[in-house]
Structures are given as C-alpha cells and as structure tokens.
Design a protein around this motif. Sequence first.
Motif, mmCIF file in Angstrom:
data_model
loop_
_atom_site.group_PDB
_atom_site.id
_atom_site.type_symbol
_atom_site.label_atom_id
_atom_site.label_comp_id
_atom_site.label_asym_id
_atom_site.label_seq_id
_atom_site.Cartn_x
_atom_site.Cartn_y
_atom_site.Cartn_z
ATOM 1 N N ASN A 72 67.260 11.348 44.543
ATOM 2 C CA ASN A 72 68.581 10.969 44.028
ATOM 3 C C ASN A 72 68.942 11.698 42.738
ATOM 4 N N ARG A 73 69.171 11.016 41.633
ATOM 5 C CA ARG A 73 69.663 11.685 40.420
ATOM 6 C C ARG A 73 68.589 12.488 39.686
ATOM 7 N N TYR A 74 67.334 12.345 40.081
ATOM 8 C CA TYR A 74 66.243 13.063 39.409
ATOM 9 C C TYR A 74 66.007 14.449 40.012
ATOM 10 N N ASN A 75 66.842 14.840 40.954
ATOM 11 C CA ASN A 75 66.658 16.151 41.574
ATOM 12 C C ASN A 75 66.983 17.281 40.603
ATOM 13 N N HIS A 76 66.594 18.472 40.978
ATOM 14 C CA HIS A 76 66.645 19.656 40.126
ATOM 15 C C HIS A 76 67.572 20.703 40.746
ATOM 16 N N ASP A 77 67.856 21.723 39.991
ATOM 17 C CA ASP A 77 68.611 22.874 40.486
ATOM 18 C C ASP A 77 67.668 23.703 41.361
ATOM 19 N N PRO A 78 68.008 23.950 42.634
ATOM 20 C CA PRO A 78 67.076 24.640 43.541
ATOM 21 C C PRO A 78 66.677 26.054 43.106
ATOM 22 N N LEU A 79 67.557 26.775 42.423
ATOM 23 C CA LEU A 79 67.267 28.171 42.078
ATOM 24 C C LEU A 79 67.015 28.387 40.592
ATOM 25 N N ARG A 80 66.669 27.352 39.859
ATOM 26 C CA ARG A 80 66.490 27.519 38.414
ATOM 27 C C ARG A 80 65.320 28.456 38.111
ATOM 28 N N THR A 81 65.353 29.063 36.935
ATOM 29 C CA THR A 81 64.280 29.946 36.488
ATOM 30 C C THR A 81 63.087 29.094 36.084
ATOM 31 N N ARG A 82 61.904 29.453 36.596
ATOM 32 C CA ARG A 82 60.700 28.671 36.315
ATOM 33 C C ARG A 82 59.699 29.517 35.546
ATOM 34 N N LYS A 83 59.081 28.893 34.556
ATOM 35 C CA LYS A 83 58.089 29.578 33.733
ATOM 36 C C LYS A 83 56.757 29.618 34.482
#
Length: 155
Positions: A72-83
């Motif tokens: 639900n609201r805790y989801n993330h951006d699918p294509l975000r930059t990850r370290k």
Amino acid sequence: MPKGEGKVVAQNKKAYHDYFIEETYEAGIVLQGTEIKSIRAGKCNLKDSYARIHNGEMYLYSFHISPYEQGNRYNHDPLRTRKLLLHRKQINTLIGETKEAGYALVPLKVYLKNGFAKVLIGLAKGKKKYDKREDLKKKEAKREIERVFREKQKM
C-alpha cells in the motif's frame, strides 16, 4: 562460497552478448521498505540497468523492482537509483578501470545470499558487431556438434 552463489532472482543475459566481461564484483544493495519482498518474489528486472560511480560511491540506475502488492502506501518508486555497497579499495580500482575508454559497469545478476540481496557487477568492455557475429557462429557450431553427438548415441 564463490561469487554469484545463492538463489538467482534476475539475470542480464544480454550483457554477455553485448560485452566482454573482464572482472566481476559482488555488491550489496541499499533497499527501502518493501523492495526486498518484491525481490524475493522475483519481481525485478535488470534489462537496461547500469552502474556508475558518483562522488566516490557506486549507484545502480534503472534497475526495475516492481511495487509489492500488499505494500500500500509504503511502496517505493520502481526505477529509483539505488546505492551499491562495495569496499573502498574495490571502488577505487573500478574508478581507475572505468576511466579507460570502452569500459562500463554492467549488472549481471541479482541473487539472494544469506537473506541479503546481492548484485554481481561486471567490468565490461563493449563488443563490436563482428565480435557478436563470431560468438553466434561459435554457439551454432557447438549446438551442431552436440546434436550430431546425440544422434550417434541413439544408434
């Protein structure tokens, strides 16, 4: 445990077709919220993703992790930059290697190891068109040899 062992979640097969992989490095990924649940479910894609070093740290760009269905609201951006997590010495050697022309950092596979998500990063040099054709010819010849060998065993 050798590099790349564990439950493989996603592979970048196109990387082996487009690049000569010279060295591989195992890196951890900094994830947020429900991303690990999506990875464990196998809902990630390495296609078109790449790694780059910025300000002495390595980041993974355009690595797609689908949103978790129950997130639900805790989801993330699918294509975000990850370290990515690597030792300082490894990052310094990669900085030196990637400054050379033609070298790129390509993610090869994502896998789970001891409960943690890991990425196998390859130091890669781009293939030319004739190199790709040569590889296809070798694969085809190998398939043909195996086919003939199987037919002889049936007799």
